[in-house]
Motif scaffolding. Structure first.
Motif, PDB file in Angstrom:
ATOM      1  N   LEU A   1      14.071 -14.051 -15.858  1.00 14.84           N
ATOM      2  CA  LEU A   1      14.524 -13.189 -14.765  1.00 14.84           C
ATOM      3  C   LEU A   1      13.563 -12.032 -14.530  1.00 14.84           C
ATOM      4  O   LEU A   1      13.243 -11.693 -13.385  1.00 14.84           O
ATOM      5  CB  LEU A   1      15.931 -12.662 -15.056  1.00 14.84           C
ATOM      6  N   ASN A   2      13.093 -11.428 -15.611  1.00 18.14           N
ATOM      7  CA  ASN A   2      12.135 -10.332 -15.465  1.00 18.14           C
ATOM      8  C   ASN A   2      10.819 -10.830 -14.881  1.00 18.14           C
ATOM      9  O   ASN A   2      10.199 -10.152 -14.054  1.00 18.14           O
ATOM     10  CB  ASN A   2      11.903  -9.647 -16.808  1.00 18.14           C
ATOM     11  N   SER A   3      10.383 -12.020 -15.301  1.00 19.72           N
ATOM     12  CA  SER A   3       9.138 -12.583 -14.767  1.00 19.72           C
ATOM     13  C   SER A   3       9.260 -12.875 -13.275  1.00 19.72           C
ATOM     14  O   SER A   3       8.341 -12.597 -12.492  1.00 19.72           O
ATOM     15  CB  SER A   3       8.776 -13.862 -15.528  1.00 19.72           C
ATOM     16  N   LEU A   4      10.404 -13.445 -12.875  1.00 24.83           N
ATOM     17  CA  LEU A   4      10.633 -13.713 -11.456  1.00 24.83           C
ATOM     18  C   LEU A   4      10.660 -12.412 -10.655  1.00 24.83           C
ATOM     19  O   LEU A   4      10.064 -12.320  -9.574  1.00 24.83           O
ATOM     20  CB  LEU A   4      11.956 -14.465 -11.278  1.00 24.83           C
ATOM     21  N   LYS A   5      11.345 -11.406 -11.192  1.00 26.22           N
ATOM     22  CA  LYS A   5      11.454 -10.121 -10.501  1.00 26.22           C
ATOM     23  C   LYS A   5      10.090  -9.458 -10.346  1.00 26.22           C
ATOM     24  O   LYS A   5       9.727  -9.022  -9.242  1.00 26.22           O
ATOM     25  CB  LYS A   5      12.400  -9.188 -11.279  1.00 26.22           C
ATOM     26  N   ILE A   6       9.348  -9.387 -11.422  1.00 24.40           N
ATOM     27  CA  ILE A   6       8.040  -8.727 -11.393  1.00 24.40           C
ATOM     28  C   ILE A   6       7.091  -9.444 -10.437  1.00 24.40           C
ATOM     29  O   ILE A   6       6.356  -8.812  -9.667  1.00 24.40           O
ATOM     30  CB  ILE A   6       7.438  -8.675 -12.813  1.00 24.40           C
TER      31      ILE A   6
ATOM     32  N   LEU B   1      24.542 -14.198 -13.028  1.00 27.09           N
ATOM     33  CA  LEU B   1      24.124 -15.533 -13.451  1.00 27.09           C
ATOM     34  C   LEU B   1      24.800 -15.830 -14.782  1.00 27.09           C
ATOM     35  O   LEU B   1      24.572 -15.126 -15.772  1.00 27.09           O
ATOM     36  CB  LEU B   1      22.601 -15.592 -13.601  1.00 27.09           C
ATOM     37  N   VAL B   2      25.648 -16.846 -14.816  1.00 24.60           N
ATOM     38  CA  VAL B   2      26.371 -17.212 -16.027  1.00 24.60           C
ATOM     39  C   VAL B   2      25.642 -18.367 -16.708  1.00 24.60           C
ATOM     40  O   VAL B   2      25.428 -19.425 -16.111  1.00 24.60           O
ATOM     41  CB  VAL B   2      27.823 -17.621 -15.712  1.00 24.60           C
ATOM     42  N   LEU B   3      25.259 -18.152 -17.957  1.00 29.21           N
ATOM     43  CA  LEU B   3      24.509 -19.146 -18.728  1.00 29.21           C
ATOM     44  C   LEU B   3      25.427 -19.852 -19.722  1.00 29.21           C
ATOM     45  O   LEU B   3      26.160 -19.201 -20.467  1.00 29.21           O
ATOM     46  CB  LEU B   3      23.369 -18.448 -19.479  1.00 29.21           C
ATOM     47  N   VAL B   4      25.407 -21.185 -19.716  1.00 31.18           N
ATOM     48  CA  VAL B   4      26.202 -21.957 -20.673  1.00 31.18           C
ATOM     49  C   VAL B   4      25.302 -22.939 -21.422  1.00 31.18           C
ATOM     50  O   VAL B   4      24.241 -23.328 -20.932  1.00 31.18           O
ATOM     51  CB  VAL B   4      27.354 -22.725 -19.983  1.00 31.18           C
ATOM     52  N   ARG B   5      25.765 -23.311 -22.605  1.00 31.15           N
ATOM     53  CA  ARG B   5      25.056 -24.287 -23.439  1.00 31.15           C
ATOM     54  C   ARG B   5      26.104 -25.128 -24.163  1.00 31.15           C
ATOM     55  O   ARG B   5      27.193 -24.641 -24.453  1.00 31.15           O
ATOM     56  CB  ARG B   5      24.170 -23.561 -24.453  1.00 31.15           C
TER      57      ARG B   5
ATOM     58  N   ASP C   1      33.560 -19.884  -8.554  1.00 27.12           N
ATOM     59  CA  ASP C   1      33.479 -20.110  -7.107  1.00 27.12           C
ATOM     60  C   ASP C   1      33.201 -18.834  -6.316  1.00 27.12           C
ATOM     61  O   ASP C   1      33.083 -18.889  -5.086  1.00 27.12           O
ATOM     62  CB  ASP C   1      34.781 -20.753  -6.606  1.00 27.12           C
ATOM     63  N   ASP C   2      33.099 -17.696  -6.999  1.00 24.87           N
ATOM     64  CA  ASP C   2      32.770 -16.447  -6.309  1.00 24.87           C
ATOM     65  C   ASP C   2      31.348 -16.528  -5.747  1.00 24.87           C
ATOM     66  O   ASP C   2      30.443 -17.056  -6.393  1.00 24.87           O
ATOM     67  CB  ASP C   2      32.854 -15.254  -7.267  1.00 24.87           C
ATOM     68  N   GLU C   3      31.146 -15.977  -4.558  1.00 21.90           N
ATOM     69  CA  GLU C   3      29.827 -16.072  -3.929  1.00 21.90           C
ATOM     70  C   GLU C   3      28.749 -15.308  -4.690  1.00 21.90           C
ATOM     71  O   GLU C   3      27.555 -15.600  -4.539  1.00 21.90           O
ATOM     72  CB  GLU C   3      29.897 -15.574  -2.482  1.00 21.90           C
ATOM     73  N   ASN C   4      29.161 -14.345  -5.493  1.00 22.01           N
ATOM     74  CA  ASN C   4      28.187 -13.546  -6.255  1.00 22.01           C
ATOM     75  C   ASN C   4      27.978 -14.053  -7.667  1.00 22.01           C
ATOM     76  O   ASN C   4      27.360 -13.365  -8.482  1.00 22.01           O
ATOM     77  CB  ASN C   4      28.634 -12.084  -6.288  1.00 22.01           C
ATOM     78  N   VAL C   5      28.513 -15.227  -7.976  1.00 24.16           N
ATOM     79  CA  VAL C   5      28.379 -15.804  -9.319  1.00 24.16           C
ATOM     80  C   VAL C   5      27.725 -17.178  -9.220  1.00 24.16           C
ATOM     81  O   VAL C   5      28.085 -17.992  -8.369  1.00 24.16           O
ATOM     82  CB  VAL C   5      29.748 -15.928 -10.013  1.00 24.16           C
ATOM     83  N   MET C   6      26.757 -17.417 -10.099  1.00 19.30           N
ATOM     84  CA  MET C   6      26.104 -18.721 -10.180  1.00 19.30           C
ATOM     85  C   MET C   6      26.029 -19.128 -11.645  1.00 19.30           C
ATOM     86  O   MET C   6      25.793 -18.292 -12.523  1.00 19.30           O
ATOM     87  CB  MET C   6      24.693 -18.653  -9.590  1.00 19.30           C
ATOM     88  N   ALA C   7      26.247 -20.412 -11.925  1.00 14.38           N
ATOM     89  CA  ALA C   7      26.157 -20.916 -13.299  1.00 14.38           C
ATOM     90  C   ALA C   7      24.903 -21.753 -13.464  1.00 14.38           C
ATOM     91  O   ALA C   7      24.483 -22.479 -12.546  1.00 14.38           O
ATOM     92  CB  ALA C   7      27.387 -21.741 -13.648  1.00 14.38           C
ATOM     93  N   VAL C   8      24.309 -21.654 -14.642  1.00  7.87           N
ATOM     94  CA  VAL C   8      23.164 -22.487 -15.000  1.00  7.87           C
ATOM     95  C   VAL C   8      23.330 -22.893 -16.453  1.00  7.87           C
ATOM     96  O   VAL C   8      23.865 -22.124 -17.260  1.00  7.87           O
ATOM     97  CB  VAL C   8      21.835 -21.720 -14.775  1.00  7.87           C
ATOM     98  N   SER C   9      22.909 -24.077 -16.797  1.00  8.72           N
ATOM     99  CA  SER C   9      23.024 -24.521 -18.190  1.00  8.72           C
ATOM    100  C   SER C   9      21.662 -24.511 -18.872  1.00  8.72           C
ATOM    101  O   SER C   9      20.621 -24.733 -18.237  1.00  8.72           O
ATOM    102  CB  SER C   9      23.643 -25.920 -18.281  1.00  8.72           C
ATOM    103  N   TYR C  10      21.700 -24.251 -20.152  1.00  6.81           N
ATOM    104  CA  TYR C  10      20.489 -24.289 -20.986  1.00  6.81           C
ATOM    105  C   TYR C  10      19.830 -25.656 -20.856  1.00  6.81           C
ATOM    106  O   TYR C  10      18.599 -25.770 -20.739  1.00  6.81           O
ATOM    107  CB  TYR C  10      20.901 -24.019 -22.432  1.00  6.81           C
TER     108      TYR C  10
ATOM    109  N   LYS D   1      13.724 -22.192  -9.288  1.00  9.88           N
ATOM    110  CA  LYS D   1      13.820 -22.098  -7.833  1.00  9.88           C
ATOM    111  C   LYS D   1      15.260 -21.819  -7.400  1.00  9.88           C
ATOM    112  O   LYS D   1      15.499 -21.039  -6.471  1.00  9.88           O
ATOM    113  CB  LYS D   1      13.288 -23.376  -7.194  1.00  9.88           C
ATOM    114  N   LYS D   2      16.224 -22.439  -8.082  1.00  8.15           N
ATOM    115  CA  LYS D   2      17.636 -22.181  -7.774  1.00  8.15           C
ATOM    116  C   LYS D   2      17.998 -20.727  -8.094  1.00  8.15           C
ATOM    117  O   LYS D   2      18.695 -20.057  -7.330  1.00  8.15           O
ATOM    118  CB  LYS D   2      18.528 -23.127  -8.577  1.00  8.15           C
ATOM    119  N   ILE D   3      17.519 -20.252  -9.243  1.00  5.84           N
ATOM    120  CA  ILE D   3      17.801 -18.870  -9.655  1.00  5.84           C
ATOM    121  C   ILE D   3      17.155 -17.881  -8.686  1.00  5.84           C
ATOM    122  O   ILE D   3      17.771 -16.888  -8.287  1.00  5.84           O
ATOM    123  CB  ILE D   3      17.301 -18.637 -11.094  1.00  5.84           C
ATOM    124  N   ALA D   4      15.909 -18.166  -8.297  1.00  6.31           N
ATOM    125  CA  ALA D   4      15.196 -17.276  -7.375  1.00  6.31           C
ATOM    126  C   ALA D   4      15.916 -17.193  -6.031  1.00  6.31           C
ATOM    127  O   ALA D   4      16.047 -16.109  -5.450  1.00  6.31           O
ATOM    128  CB  ALA D   4      13.764 -17.770  -7.178  1.00  6.31           C
ATOM    129  N   THR D   5      16.401 -18.319  -5.558  1.00  2.57           N
ATOM    130  CA  THR D   5      17.141 -18.338  -4.288  1.00  2.57           C
ATOM    131  C   THR D   5      18.411 -17.508  -4.397  1.00  2.57           C
ATOM    132  O   THR D   5      18.742 -16.724  -3.490  1.00  2.57           O
ATOM    133  CB  THR D   5      17.493 -19.787  -3.892  1.00  2.57           C
TER     134      THR D   5
END
Length: 314
Positions: free
Chosen positions: A76-81, A148-152, A205-214, A226-230
Motif C-alpha cells: 500500500l505504501n509503495s502504491l501510494k508513493i 481493505l480487509v485482508l484474509v488468509r 458489501d459496504d462501498e468503502n470496504v474491499m476484501a482481498v485474500s493472501y 491493480k484491484k487495490i489501486a483501483t
C-alpha cells in the motif's frame, strides 16, 4: 503507517528487549475479553482509541495477525508513493514528521497520546490494524474511510502465528498442540480468528470496504495490486505497476528484512508460502478445523474468498 523505518526498528528492538524480561503470565492482558500483548498495546490506548479522527482519504488495512499485514502495508505504501509521485523533498519532510511524532506501525500499538500526534500527519495516511470492526473508532465508518480487509486461510494462519509466538518474546511460548487448542478457542492475542472474519463479513458489501485474500495475492500479485489501486484511486501506468510488483515479492522483502525491520525481520518474513499447515497439522486437527470452518464461516462471503476447499484440504 510509516515510510520511515528508523523509529519502527527502534520500537521493534524494544519489543525483544522488554518482552524477554517478563514472566509468561505477565505477557498478555485482557481488554473486553480479548487478549493483547502488554509490550505492544496498553489498556489506556484502547480507552483513548475512540478519540482517533479518521479522514475520508485514509488508507485503512484490517487483517487478523499473521495474514500478511506487513506485506500488504508495504504494498500500500509503495502504491501510494508511486502514484502520488513524491519528490525527494516531500519524502524527506514526511519522514521527518513521522520520526518526530514517533509513529508505530499499527493503530492499536503504543501509547494513548499517539492519536493526537496522528492528527499532525499529512494526508494520505496508511493505517494498519488487527482489530475487528466493533473495536475500531466510529470515525472510520462515519467519515467513510476506505478499508481493505485482508484474509488468509485459517490453517496457514494458525501455523504462521504459532511460529511467530515461538520467536517473539512478547508472547508466551507454547507447544504446537496447546497453541492449536488456544487458537481454536480464541485464547490467543487479538482473539478469535473466526469471530474476526465473521464480524468483517457483515461489512463486506459496504462501498468503502474491499476484501482481498493472501492466497489470491500469491497467485497473481499484478492483478491483485491493480484491484487495490483501483479501490483506493491510485493511478499508475504499467511500468510503475511492474516496479511495485517486483519490489513487493516475498523474496525481495525478505532480502531487505534486516534493513526494514531490524532483528524483527527474520521473525516476520519466515516462509511466505501457501500450504505450510501440512507440516504441523495432525489428522484430528485437520478434522477439527474443517468442522470449525463449516460451523463458523461456511456460507459467508469472506469464507468463500478464502477458498477453503482449494487451500485447506489434503
Amino acid at each position: 503507517m510509516s515510510m520511515n523505518r528508523k523509529h519502527a526498528i527502534k520500537f521493534l528492538d524494544k519489543i525483544f528487549t522488554d518482552g524477554s524480561k517478563l514472566a509468561p503470565e505477565e505477557k498478555l492482558f485482557s481488554y473486553k475479553d480479548v487478549l493483547y500483548p502488554v509490550i505492544l498495546c496498553q489498556p489506556e490506548t484502547f480507552q483513548a482509541l475512540e478519540t482517533f479522527e479518521a479522514r475520508m482519504d485514509d488508507i485503512i488495512l484490517a487483517g487478523y495477525p499473521k495474514t500478511g499485514n506487513n506485506w500488504l502495508t508495504h504494498i500500500l505504501n509503495s502504491l501510494k508513493i508511486t502514484a502520488e509521485k513524491y519528490t525527494e523533498e516531500e519524502m524527506k519532510r514526511r519522514i521527518d514528521i513521522e520520526e518526530q511524532l514517533a509513529m508505530t506501525e499499527c493503530l492499536e500499538f503504543g501509547d494513548p497520546g499517539k492519536f493526537k500526534r496522528m492528527a499532525k500527519l499529512p494526508s494520505r495516511r496508511t493505517i494498519a490494524t488487527h482489530l475487528s470492526p466493533q473495536s475500531l473508532p466510529s470515525s472510520i465508518f462515519k467519515n467513510k474511510a476506505k478499508i481493505l480487509v485482508l484474509v488468509r486461510n485459517p490453517k496457514d494462519t494458525v501455523v504462521s502465528y504459532f511460529h511467530f509466538n515461538e520467536k517473539m518474546p512478547c508472547f508466551p511460548a507454547s507447544a504446537w498442540d496447546a497453541y492449536f487448542t488456544d487458537f481454536m478457542n480464541g485464547k490467543v492475542s487479538w482473539g478469535s480468528y473466526f469471530d474476526y472474519v465473521k464480524e468483517w463479513d457483515k461489512y463486506i458489501d459496504d462501498e468503502n470496504v474491499m476484501a482481498v485474500s493472501y492466497e489470491e495475492l500469491k497467485e497473481d500479485l499484478n492483478l491483485g495490486l491493480k484491484k487495490i489501486a483501483t479501490f483506493f484511486g491510485f493511478s499508475l501506468n504499467e511500468e510503475e505497476f511492474q516496479r511495485v510488483v517486483e519490489l513487493s515479492s516475498f523474496k525481495a522483502m525478505k532480502e531487505i528484512a534486516h534493513k526494514s525491520h531490524g532483528a524483527f525481520g527474520e521473525v516476520l518474513f519466515r516462509k511466505g508460502c501457501v500450504g505450510d499447515w501440512k507440516s504441523l497439522f495432525t489428522e484430528s486437527q485437520n478434522q477439527a478445523m474443517d468442522r470449525k470452518f463449516e460451523e463458523c464461516l461456511a456460507g459467508t462471503k469472506l469464507g468463500a474468498k478464502i477458498k477453503y476447499e482449494v487451500y485447506c484440504k489434503v
